[in-house]
Design a protein around this motif. Sequence first.
Motif, PDB file in Angstrom:
ATOM      1  N   PHE A 118      32.097  43.426  38.258  1.00  0.00           N
ATOM      2  CA  PHE A 118      33.036  43.105  39.328  1.00  0.00           C
ATOM      3  C   PHE A 118      33.384  44.334  40.158  1.00  0.00           C
ATOM      4  O   PHE A 118      33.537  44.251  41.374  1.00  0.00           O
ATOM      5  N   SER A 119      33.482  45.471  39.520  1.00  0.00           N
ATOM      6  CA  SER A 119      33.756  46.712  40.249  1.00  0.00           C
ATOM      7  C   SER A 119      32.614  47.027  41.216  1.00  0.00           C
ATOM      8  O   SER A 119      32.847  47.408  42.366  1.00  0.00           O
ATOM      9  N   ALA A 120      31.390  46.844  40.749  1.00  0.00           N
ATOM     10  CA  ALA A 120      30.224  47.092  41.612  1.00  0.00           C
ATOM     11  C   ALA A 120      30.243  46.160  42.817  1.00  0.00           C
ATOM     12  O   ALA A 120      29.974  46.581  43.944  1.00  0.00           O
ATOM     13  N   MET A 121      30.584  44.897  42.596  1.00  0.00           N
ATOM     14  CA  MET A 121      30.619  43.942  43.704  1.00  0.00           C
ATOM     15  C   MET A 121      31.722  44.285  44.701  1.00  0.00           C
ATOM     16  O   MET A 121      31.555  44.097  45.900  1.00  0.00           O
ATOM     17  N   ASP A 122      32.830  44.779  44.203  1.00  0.00           N
ATOM     18  CA  ASP A 122      33.952  45.121  45.091  1.00  0.00           C
ATOM     19  C   ASP A 122      33.699  46.403  45.871  1.00  0.00           C
ATOM     20  O   ASP A 122      34.226  46.574  46.965  1.00  0.00           O
TER      21      ASP A 122
ATOM     22  N   ILE B 287      34.197  31.759  39.024  1.00  0.00           N
ATOM     23  CA  ILE B 287      35.637  31.942  39.188  1.00  0.00           C
ATOM     24  C   ILE B 287      35.891  33.087  40.161  1.00  0.00           C
ATOM     25  O   ILE B 287      36.759  33.006  41.019  1.00  0.00           O
ATOM     26  N   ASP B 288      35.095  34.128  40.054  1.00  0.00           N
ATOM     27  CA  ASP B 288      35.242  35.281  40.939  1.00  0.00           C
ATOM     28  C   ASP B 288      35.073  34.902  42.405  1.00  0.00           C
ATOM     29  O   ASP B 288      35.741  35.454  43.269  1.00  0.00           O
ATOM     30  N   THR B 289      34.210  33.955  42.695  1.00  0.00           N
ATOM     31  CA  THR B 289      33.998  33.566  44.096  1.00  0.00           C
ATOM     32  C   THR B 289      35.191  32.791  44.656  1.00  0.00           C
ATOM     33  O   THR B 289      35.237  32.523  45.850  1.00  0.00           O
TER      34      THR B 289
ATOM     35  N   ILE C  21      44.737  36.511  44.906  1.00  0.00           N
ATOM     36  CA  ILE C  21      44.225  37.871  44.699  1.00  0.00           C
ATOM     37  C   ILE C  21      45.196  38.722  43.887  1.00  0.00           C
ATOM     38  O   ILE C  21      44.786  39.536  43.078  1.00  0.00           O
ATOM     39  N   ARG C  22      46.477  38.497  44.086  1.00  0.00           N
ATOM     40  CA  ARG C  22      47.476  39.314  43.400  1.00  0.00           C
ATOM     41  C   ARG C  22      47.318  39.242  41.878  1.00  0.00           C
ATOM     42  O   ARG C  22      47.465  40.236  41.181  1.00  0.00           O
ATOM     43  N   HIS C  23      47.007  38.070  41.379  1.00  0.00           N
ATOM     44  CA  HIS C  23      46.891  37.892  39.931  1.00  0.00           C
ATOM     45  C   HIS C  23      45.462  37.977  39.425  1.00  0.00           C
ATOM     46  O   HIS C  23      45.229  37.963  38.220  1.00  0.00           O
ATOM     47  N   PHE C  24      44.528  38.058  40.335  1.00  0.00           N
ATOM     48  CA  PHE C  24      43.137  37.896  39.954  1.00  0.00           C
ATOM     49  C   PHE C  24      42.608  38.926  38.954  1.00  0.00           C
ATOM     50  O   PHE C  24      42.000  38.532  37.956  1.00  0.00           O
ATOM     51  N   PRO C  25      42.807  40.225  39.177  1.00  0.00           N
ATOM     52  CA  PRO C  25      42.236  41.166  38.187  1.00  0.00           C
ATOM     53  C   PRO C  25      42.763  40.916  36.773  1.00  0.00           C
ATOM     54  O   PRO C  25      41.986  40.901  35.816  1.00  0.00           O
ATOM     55  N   GLN C  26      44.041  40.669  36.655  1.00  0.00           N
ATOM     56  CA  GLN C  26      44.614  40.422  35.332  1.00  0.00           C
ATOM     57  C   GLN C  26      44.117  39.088  34.766  1.00  0.00           C
ATOM     58  O   GLN C  26      43.831  38.977  33.582  1.00  0.00           O
ATOM     59  N   LEU C  27      43.974  38.090  35.625  1.00  0.00           N
ATOM     60  CA  LEU C  27      43.448  36.796  35.196  1.00  0.00           C
ATOM     61  C   LEU C  27      42.060  36.966  34.581  1.00  0.00           C
ATOM     62  O   LEU C  27      41.773  36.429  33.502  1.00  0.00           O
TER      63      LEU C  27
END
Length: 138
Positions: free
Chosen positions: A37-41, A109-111, A118-124
């Motif tokens: 996910f980091s690479a995609m971001d 889910i990432d898409t 977005i606010r909760h997404f990384p923790q989710l």
Amino acid sequence: MEIYLKENESIKKQIMEFLDLSQEPVTIVTDIIEQNFSAMDNNLILKEWYNRDFFRELERHYREEEKNNDTSFRNFYAELFKKWKAEGKIRGDIEDELLIAIFYSLAYIDTHKEDIGIRHFPQLMQYLVEFIMKGLTS
């Protein structure tokens, strides 16, 4: 599409090369997901993943590829899961293809991170990976 696929394969190979496979499955899978996910971001080419039109084309491509031959990353997961099953590190009652599908579902889910929030997404995502892995290792 060709540029994206080459970049994606390159990143996935880097991720696989630098994994410490002596760690516990929860740690390894968490590392894979976080690095992916980091690479995609952080990669302008891989950010196309979030372009819904491009993503539909990408889905078509992968469905066709799956019919013809599996990707190296999918094979990597399959071998890792087989190894962990043999070592008793993950549940043996779940079919290998289903295990792979569980992890690939995280990509879908990432898409939808904007729909989710977005606010909760990384923790989710961290919790989903943790819950999945704890369910597989118990």
